[in-house]
Design an enzyme around this catalytic site. Structure first.
Site, PDB file in Angstrom:
ATOM      1  CB  SER A 162      68.542  69.217   3.015  1.00  7.45           C
ATOM      2  OG  SER A 162      67.435  68.911   2.219  1.00  7.45           O
TER       3      SER A 162
ATOM      4  CB  ALA B  19      74.966  80.735   4.892  1.00  9.30           C
TER       5      ALA B  19
ATOM      6  CG  LEU C 129      70.719  91.195   3.438  1.00 11.30           C
ATOM      7  CD1 LEU C 129      70.038  92.551   3.622  1.00 11.30           C
ATOM      8  CD2 LEU C 129      70.205  90.223   4.477  1.00 11.30           C
TER       9      LEU C 129
ATOM     10  CB  ILE D 246      48.509  70.140  -6.423  1.00 15.17           C
ATOM     11  CG1 ILE D 246      47.830  70.585  -5.133  1.00 15.17           C
ATOM     12  CG2 ILE D 246      49.201  68.792  -6.260  1.00 15.17           C
ATOM     13  CD1 ILE D 246      46.731  69.652  -4.655  1.00 15.17           C
TER      14      ILE D 246
ATOM     15  CB  ILE E 233      53.167  75.704   3.955  1.00 14.81           C
ATOM     16  CG1 ILE E 233      53.003  74.189   4.185  1.00 14.81           C
ATOM     17  CG2 ILE E 233      52.426  76.505   5.025  1.00 14.81           C
ATOM     18  CD1 ILE E 233      53.480  73.670   5.519  1.00 14.81           C
TER      19      ILE E 233
ATOM     20  CE1 TYR F 150      69.794  73.132  -0.583  1.00 12.05           C
ATOM     21  CE2 TYR F 150      68.287  71.257  -0.585  1.00 12.05           C
ATOM     22  CZ  TYR F 150      68.884  72.321   0.074  1.00 12.05           C
ATOM     23  OH  TYR F 150      68.568  72.570   1.403  1.00 12.05           O
TER      24      TYR F 150
ATOM     25  CB  ILE G 195      66.179  77.909   9.479  1.00 12.15           C
ATOM     26  CG1 ILE G 195      65.054  77.189   8.713  1.00 12.15           C
ATOM     27  CG2 ILE G 195      66.640  77.074  10.675  1.00 12.15           C
ATOM     28  CD1 ILE G 195      65.444  75.869   8.078  1.00 12.15           C
TER      29      ILE G 195
HETATM   30  N1  LIG Z   1      63.521  75.584   4.852  1.00 11.74           N
HETATM   31  C1  LIG Z   1      63.584  74.280   4.647  1.00 11.74           C
HETATM   32  O1  LIG Z   1      62.574  73.627   4.450  1.00 11.74           O
HETATM   33  C2  LIG Z   1      64.902  73.560   4.652  1.00 11.74           C
HETATM   34  C3  LIG Z   1      64.894  72.166   4.514  1.00 11.74           C
HETATM   35  C4  LIG Z   1      66.102  71.490   4.523  1.00 11.74           C
HETATM   36  C5  LIG Z   1      67.284  72.175   4.694  1.00 11.74           C
HETATM   37  N2  LIG Z   1      67.272  73.529   4.798  1.00 11.74           N
HETATM   38  C6  LIG Z   1      68.551  74.217   4.964  1.00 11.74           C
HETATM   39  O2  LIG Z   1      68.444  75.062   6.094  1.00 11.74           O
HETATM   40  C7  LIG Z   1      69.252  76.227   5.916  1.00 11.74           C
HETATM   41  C8  LIG Z   1      68.399  77.472   6.088  1.00 11.74           C
HETATM   42  O3  LIG Z   1      67.346  77.452   5.133  1.00 11.74           O
HETATM   43  P1  LIG Z   1      66.221  78.571   5.086  1.00 11.74           P
HETATM   44  O4  LIG Z   1      64.947  77.918   4.741  1.00 11.74           O
HETATM   45  O5  LIG Z   1      66.305  79.424   6.286  1.00 11.74           O
HETATM   46  O6  LIG Z   1      66.698  79.376   3.787  1.00 11.74           O
HETATM   47  P2  LIG Z   1      66.880  80.932   3.555  1.00 11.74           P
HETATM   48  O7  LIG Z   1      67.139  81.088   2.105  1.00 11.74           O
HETATM   49  O8  LIG Z   1      65.749  81.683   4.172  1.00 11.74           O
HETATM   50  O9  LIG Z   1      68.203  81.271   4.385  1.00 11.74           O
HETATM   51  C9  LIG Z   1      69.497  81.103   3.880  1.00 11.74           C
HETATM   52  C10 LIG Z   1      70.234  82.411   4.057  1.00 11.74           C
HETATM   53  O10 LIG Z   1      71.573  82.242   3.575  1.00 11.74           O
HETATM   54  C11 LIG Z   1      71.956  83.474   3.034  1.00 11.74           C
HETATM   55  N3  LIG Z   1      73.097  83.303   2.121  1.00 11.74           N
HETATM   56  C12 LIG Z   1      73.071  83.002   0.789  1.00 11.74           C
HETATM   57  N4  LIG Z   1      74.316  83.038   0.286  1.00 11.74           N
HETATM   58  C13 LIG Z   1      75.133  83.339   1.322  1.00 11.74           C
HETATM   59  C14 LIG Z   1      76.539  83.545   1.417  1.00 11.74           C
HETATM   60  N5  LIG Z   1      77.320  83.423   0.340  1.00 11.74           N
HETATM   61  N6  LIG Z   1      77.067  83.864   2.625  1.00 11.74           N
HETATM   62  C15 LIG Z   1      76.263  83.984   3.730  1.00 11.74           C
HETATM   63  N7  LIG Z   1      74.917  83.813   3.692  1.00 11.74           N
HETATM   64  C16 LIG Z   1      74.367  83.505   2.501  1.00 11.74           C
HETATM   65  C17 LIG Z   1      70.723  83.974   2.287  1.00 11.74           C
HETATM   66  O11 LIG Z   1      70.787  85.383   2.030  1.00 11.74           O
HETATM   67  C18 LIG Z   1      69.635  83.573   3.274  1.00 11.74           C
HETATM   68  O12 LIG Z   1      69.283  84.662   4.122  1.00 11.74           O
HETATM   69  C19 LIG Z   1      69.867  76.079   4.526  1.00 11.74           C
HETATM   70  O13 LIG Z   1      71.128  75.480   4.670  1.00 11.74           O
HETATM   71  C20 LIG Z   1      68.933  75.123   3.820  1.00 11.74           C
HETATM   72  O14 LIG Z   1      69.606  74.437   2.784  1.00 11.74           O
HETATM   73  C21 LIG Z   1      66.111  74.244   4.790  1.00 11.74           C
END
Ligand SMILES: NC(=O)c1ccc[n+]([C@@H]2O[C@H](COP(=O)([O-])OP(=O)(O)OC[C@H]3O[C@@H](n4cnc5c(N)ncnc54)[C@H](O)[C@@H]3O)[C@@H](O)[C@H]2O)c1
Length: 327
Positions: free
Chosen positions: A129, A86, A33, A209, A194, A153, A12
């Site tokens: 979330s 993050a 990363l 599933i 997905i 979480y 995201i």
């Molecule tokens: N993808 C979804 O369906 C979804 C749904 C609900 C909420 N979220 C929230 O949206 C946000 C983004 O999710 P996403 O799907 O892109 O996940 P993602 O894992 O692709 O992205 C999260 C990023 O945070 C980085 N990260 C981890 N530890 C870190 C640290 N200590 N310092 C800085 N960066 C750090 C990771 O390396 C990663 O690149 C998150 O907060 C997640 O909880 C995502």
């Protein structure tokens, strides 16, 4: 404007970064990363963003859990606005190792909020979330629905929302929490329904599933999520609030699997495995609050979104498929 995107190498965060760069902003990404999934995907995300605007994009290899790193970032880059993406994402992983999400999602957040207050940032947008809801007492969830997370979480995400609201109240720091409902689209995380279904179907394997397939999900297309975030550059209507960012409806996992099978043309039938304890049975967002406050209007229906994702996957299969399957 100088905008910090935490976790901007992730799914995201990198899409938000792309959109900010397209809109002429300076973007600073901080992301260590984390190898939660194949870092090759994150490397690609960074390259893609850098290529679009090399002069306005800065990547910092650092962690939000380190207070000094966070302070330095805000000082050095004169951060004016924060999109905090993050996290240690993933409901199931948090059951196996609750310490890591706790440290990143709450301690890391607190470091950022403190720095944001000290540096007088204009707004702090926090990625929350649908996991904050947990058990569904009624559907669709509106923001008055009780929050009883079912996983560590979900607890960290709810805690983060509380911190954001409290920082708005006691420090006048404008914060907004966006409760994303399962986000999908190009470059999405592996190990989500997905991605798994698409990757297996395109390899001629049946989608797996967990449970009876009658659980439902509100899948939100990435472009809608990006639009919701960017709207917060323009308005202060939502300060101190948490709001749902969902899609146009929900779908059973079984119907999703059937749809992916149809879109990929795979000659397979879904197979079933045991349900996962920490997963919510149903998610479905009422987005009226976001509609009212930030004019949020999700436009991508799951069937269109899956078609687009499958097309994108096929076009990018050479690099994306091996990384997805390795995760
Ligand atoms: N993808 C979804 O369906 C979804 C749904 C609900 C909420 N979220 C929230 O949206 C946000 C983004 O999710 P996403 O799907 O892109 O996940 P993602 O894992 O692709 O992205 C999260 C990023 O945070 C980085 N990260 C981890 N530890 C870190 C640290 N200590 N310092 C800085 N960066 C750090 C990771 O390396 C990663 O690149 C998150 O907060 C997640 O909880 C995502």
């Amino acid at each position: 404007m100088n905008v910090l995107v935490t976790g901007g190498a992730g799914f995201i965060g990198s899409h938000i970064t792309n959109a900010l760069l397209e809109n002429g902003h300076e973007v600073i990404v901080v992301d260590p990363l984390d190898p939660y999934y194949d870092v090759g995907i994150k490397d690609r995300n960074i390259k893609l963003c850098r290529k679009s605007s090399p002069e306005r994009y800065t990547y910092v290899d650092g962690s939000i859990t380190d207070e000094d790193t966070v302070d330095r970032l805000f000082d050095e880059y004169n951060v004016e606005f924060v999109f905090h993406e993050a996290a240690q994402a993933g409901v199931r992983t948090s059951v196996e190792n609750p310490h890591k999400p706790h440290e990143i999602n709450t301690t890391g957040l607190l470091n950022l909020l403190e720095a944001a207050v000290d540096h007088d940032v204009r707004r702090f947008v926090n990625a929350s979330s649908s996991s904050v809801y947990g058990h569904d007492e009624y559907l669709p969830y509106d923001e008055d629905h009780p929050t009883t997370p079912r996983s560590p979480y979900g607890v960290t995400k709810r805690t983060a929302e509380h911190y954001c609201r409290v920082y708005t109240e006691i420090h006048d720091l404008p914060t907004v929490s966006l409760r994303y409902f399962t986000v999908y689209g190009p470059r999405m995380r592996p190990n989500m329904a997905i991605t798994n279904f698409t990757s297996r179907c395109l390899a001629g394997e049946p989608p797996v599933i967990y449970g009876d397939g009658q659980q439902t999900r509100d899948f939100t297309y990435i472009d809608d999520v990006v639009r919701a975030n960017l709207a917060l550059l323009e308005t202060d209507a939502a300060d101190g609030e948490a709001m749902n960012i969902g899609s146009t409806g929900n779908i059973t996992i079984e119907a999703l699997a059937d749809h992916v099978i149809a879109e990929t043309g795979a000659d397979v039938e879904p197979v079933y495995d045991d349900a996962k304890e920490a997963d919510a049975r149903h998610t479905h967002a009422d987005v009226s609050k976001a509609r009212e406050l930030i004019d949020y209007d999700p436009t991508t229906d799951i069937r269109d979104g899956v078609s687009r994702f499958v097309d994108w996957y096929e076009d990018n299969r050479e690099w994306y498929a091996p990384l997805v399957r390795a995760s």
